[in-house]
Design a protein around this motif. Structure first.
Motif, short mmCIF file in Angstrom:
data_model
loop_
_atom_site.label_atom_id
_atom_site.label_comp_id
_atom_site.label_asym_id
_atom_site.label_seq_id
_atom_site.Cartn_x
_atom_site.Cartn_y
_atom_site.Cartn_z
N PHE A 21 -48.03 -33.41 40.77
CA PHE A 21 -47.12 -32.32 41.05
C PHE A 21 -46.29 -32.06 39.81
N ASN A 22 -45.75 -30.85 39.72
CA ASN A 22 -44.88 -30.46 38.60
C ASN A 22 -43.44 -30.50 39.08
N GLN A 42 -35.08 -17.05 30.20
CA GLN A 42 -36.26 -16.23 30.50
C GLN A 42 -37.54 -17.00 30.16
N TRP A 43 -37.53 -17.72 29.05
CA TRP A 43 -38.68 -18.55 28.68
C TRP A 43 -38.96 -19.58 29.77
N ALA A 48 -42.27 -21.84 33.91
CA ALA A 48 -42.34 -22.51 35.22
C ALA A 48 -43.20 -21.72 36.20
N ALA A 49 -43.22 -20.39 36.09
CA ALA A 49 -44.01 -19.56 37.01
C ALA A 49 -45.51 -19.71 36.79
N GLN A 50 -45.92 -20.28 35.68
CA GLN A 50 -47.34 -20.47 35.40
C GLN A 50 -47.95 -21.64 36.17
N ASP A 51 -47.12 -22.53 36.68
CA ASP A 51 -47.63 -23.69 37.41
C ASP A 51 -48.05 -23.31 38.83
N TYR A 57 -42.21 -28.16 42.14
CA TYR A 57 -40.89 -28.32 42.75
C TYR A 57 -39.84 -28.09 41.67
N TYR A 58 -38.69 -27.58 42.10
CA TYR A 58 -37.59 -27.29 41.18
C TYR A 58 -36.37 -28.08 41.62
#
Length: 66
Positions: A21-22, A42-43, A48-51, A57-58
């Protein structure tokens, strides 16, 4: 001044050692501050949206806005 803390737990079932998991941890964004590094934020959001959303999980640990 009263401070309230909320504790939440999340059990992540991996099943076996080959699963993963990330975990993205973020804090001290200070989005409404003039010293916020908006480009870096923004980076982070794009990276993170690429996972895989089913394995990601955040964990936010505070100071998102000023």
């Amino acid at each position: 001044m009263e401070i309230t803390y909320t504790v939440k737990t999340k059990t992540i079932e991996l099943g076996n050692v080959n699963n993963y998991f990330n975990l993205w941890i973020f804090s001290d964004v200070h989005r409404d501050s003039t010293s916020c590094d908006a480009d870096r934020w923004q980076w982070f959001l794009k990276k993170a949206a690429q996972d895989d959303p089913d394995k990601t999980y955040y964990l936010g640990v505070g100071d998102y806005h000023d």
